[in-house]
Every structure is written in C-alpha cells, then in structure tokens.
Write a protein that holds these residues in place. Structure first.
Motif, PDB file in Angstrom:
ATOM      1  N   ASP A 116       5.979   4.137   5.076  1.00 41.97           N
ATOM      2  CA  ASP A 116       6.860   3.106   5.632  1.00 41.97           C
ATOM      3  C   ASP A 116       6.877   1.845   4.759  1.00 41.97           C
ATOM      4  N   HIS A 117       6.108   1.843   3.680  1.00 37.40           N
ATOM      5  CA  HIS A 117       6.071   0.703   2.753  1.00 37.40           C
ATOM      6  C   HIS A 117       6.593   1.100   1.371  1.00 37.40           C
ATOM      7  N   HIS A 138       1.473   3.814   1.865  1.00 35.28           N
ATOM      8  CA  HIS A 138       2.027   4.505   3.038  1.00 35.28           C
ATOM      9  C   HIS A 138       3.555   4.560   3.008  1.00 35.28           C
ATOM     10  N   HIS A 146      -7.447  -0.665   5.156  1.00 38.40           N
ATOM     11  CA  HIS A 146      -6.382   0.206   5.698  1.00 38.40           C
ATOM     12  C   HIS A 146      -6.073   1.321   4.693  1.00 38.40           C
ATOM     13  N   HIS A 182       0.849  -1.190   0.000  1.00 38.40           N
ATOM     14  CA  HIS A 182       0.000   0.000   0.000  1.00 38.40           C
ATOM     15  C   HIS A 182       0.880   1.233   0.000  1.00 38.40           C
ATOM     16  N   ASP A 241      -0.011  -4.533   6.056  1.00 36.30           N
ATOM     17  CA  ASP A 241      -0.553  -4.085   7.344  1.00 36.30           C
ATOM     18  C   ASP A 241      -1.946  -4.669   7.605  1.00 36.30           C
TER      19      ASP A 241
END
Ligand SMILES: [Zn+2]
Length: 344
Positions: free
Chosen positions: A87-88, A85, A182, A83, A201
């Motif tokens: 941190d990914h 975000h 999410h 996804h 996540d």
C-alpha cells in the motif's frame, strides 16, 4: 486521541501548506481505506512520499489527484518509499515508468524486495507452512495462510537510503530518519525546513502498526525492540507535525510516539502475567490465542490469526532479549515445536 477517521469517499487532495499536498489513494478491499500520498513541490518537479497500492483505481486516484493540485504525474522527479509494503510501494514502479522518476528506499527494505522478487512461490509456501507448524497452528489454519493472496513484490529501487541521508529535492531539506520495527527498513522523513515529519506507518494517530517476526521463531532479530527504540528516536526530534500514511494529519509526533511505546510495554506486562499463570511452556499459537486482540480469537480468520501469532512472537522475542522469557526444547526430541516460558 479522538478518531478523525473518515471513509475514502470523503477524502480529497488537499493543499496542506508549505508546498506540500496530500493525495488520498484507495486500498481496494482494505478496511484501512486509503494511503495518503504526499507530493512535495520543487523547481525540478514534485517528489512523492509513497505511491499507493498497485491497482488501476489507485493509479487513477494518484494521477487525477496530482492533476487536481496542478501537478503532472509525468513530471514527478522521485518517489521516496517509507517501506516496502504494497500500500506504499505498489505504484512506485508505474510512476517511474510514466515519468522517469527515481525510486528511493532504505537499504534494508531494498534487500527484502530483492529477496521477494527472486523467491519461488512454492518454496515460500513450504517455508511458511513449516513456520506455522512449529508455532502450533492447526492444519486448516496452515492451509488458509499459505494459500492466501499475496500482492506482487514492489519495483526494485534505483537509490538506497541510510539513516541521516538527505533526499534529492532542490530547495528543500528532507532527511531520512531510519525507524526499523514495522519493517526492517522503514523510514520517516524529516522536512527540516518546516518542522514536519512524514511518519509512514511508524506513528499513526489512531492505530498502531503491525509489528511481527517472520518466521515466528527466528532469533537473529528483535523487531519490537527496534520499534520501541525507533519510537524514542522520533520522540527525541520534538513535537513535530505528523504527516502519516493513513488516517489523518496530527500535531505532536513525540507525544503519540511515547503513547504507542507505553501501549506495547503494557502488552509485554500482560504477556508475562499470561505465561506465569500458565505455569508450563506454551506454543506461540497457544500464547496468541490467550492474548487480547481487537476481536476474540474464535472470530479471527486464519490470515489474521497468522498476523496475531507474528505479533505475539515479536513480543516474546523482545521479552527474551530482556532476559524475561526463555524458549524451551522440552518434549519429544523429534518434535521441533517452539515453546516459551517465564525465565526463572
Ligand atoms: Zn505498512
């Protein structure tokens, strides 16, 4: 599940068998500590699942972590992002620059990334401030949330994914399982030749992902309803080994997915009780301040109050879709604040 969470300093790149390695990459300044990047071996170069936060320390951890497993970051064939975000997806662009890898992402998140990359900072702030005001936030909270640091939008993908698509890795069977909730385009990846599921996540062993609606008062989506359906979808794949993006690897995604679903159903039940007890329509902010969070509302910094409000809004929206609550337009017609009450 007993917590097996260890700090980043105790994490190491690990051969987890079957031609798959896990490489911990730090998230500087975040209590979550690290993202687990997975590298899947192939004769045409490794494919990564996620890439980590865009920060020099994270980049070194990824490059050196891959080297420790005998892989060269310059040979990476592709990065599948679970996804959008930070941190990914944060480092996906730098991996592509270094290796010429493709970046793949679900089309719904790809669309969001496009919007993020085009959006004007000032317009976004104004929009966020309006959303907070309509939810009943105070002036100081509005100020704190709208001026908070936001990471750079991630790199645009080269390939977009849809539910069921096979990922391009020679010699392996890796299938896209679309799991919105999410984020609208969150995907899990089913390694069908090994009964393993990269869960991103969506399903984590010790915590549950943030499920929010942005803006809080939009009515054209139901992220929590989507998330619950996505949990059921993953549960139906059976008791696969879970390779999550945070915390630790665990057995039986199905069992954990059902437990997370039950947790949200309980939260919906207590939310209904809270609204019934109030006996009058409440703003999203009033509702969020009366819900149970890990910390008391008074101790929550404004940024986390903003996320709690989004989470409250997602639960209210799911109840509205089920016909259990309604939003009211009572009070001063010039006031555009949104309020919720039990649907009688
Ligand atoms: Zn996330």
């Amino acid at each position: 599940m007993k917590s097996l969470r260890r700090p980043y300093s105790e994490q190491r790149p690990t051969d987890i068998g079957g031609g798959v390695w896990s490489v911990p990459v730090p998230i500087p300044g975040n209590p979550l500590g690290y993202t687990l990047i997975y590298a899947i071996e192939s004769p045409a170069g490794p494919v990564l699942v996620d890439a980590g936060w865009n920060h020099p320390d994270a980049w070194l951890a990824l490059r050196d972590g891959l080297a420790a497993t005998g892989m060269d970051i310059r040979e990476v064939r592709g990065v599948v992002v679970t996804h959008f975000h930070a941190d990914h997806a944060g480092l996906a662009g730098q991996v592509r620059q270094e290796s010429g890898a493709w970046i793949a992402m679900h089309e719904a998140d790809a669309e969001l990334v496009g919007t993020m990359r085009e959006a004007e900072e000032d317009a976004q702030r104004t929009e966020r401030a309006g959303m907070l005001r309509r939810a009943g936030a105070g002036a100081a909270e509005i100020e704190a949330v709208t001026t908070a640091y936001r990471p750079e939008p991630p790199a645009a993908p080269d390939r977009t994914l849809r539910d069921g698509d096979m990922i391009d890795i020679p010699g392996r069977r890796l299938r896209t399982v679309w799991t919105p909730g999410h984020t609208p385009g969150h995907v899990c990846l089913h390694l069908e030749d090994a009964d393993r599921l990269f869960t991103g996540d969506h399903v984590l062993p010790g915590i549950t992902p943030h499920i929010g609606v942005y803006p809080y008062d939009r009515t054209d989506m139901d992220p929590l309803g989507d998330f619950l359906a996505s949990l059921e979808k993953v549960a139906e794949l059976g008791p696969l080994e879970a390779l999550p993006a945070h915390e630790w690897i665990f057995q039986d995604t199905a069992e954990r997915a059902r437990a997370i679903g039950a947790h949200h159903e309980e939260k919906l039940t207590s939310l209904m009780a809270l609204l019934a007890e109030a006996g009058e329509p409440l703003t999203i902010w009033e509702i969020a301040s009366r819900m149970t969070w890990k910390r008391s509302w008074d101790d929550l910094p404004s940024m986390l109050r903003g996320m709690a409000a989004a989470e409250a809004a997602a639960h209210l929206r799911a109840l509205e879709v089920r016909g259990r609550v309604r939003r009211t337009a009572e009070g001063d017609p010039k006031e555009d604040m949104v309020r919720f009450a039990v649907h009688s």
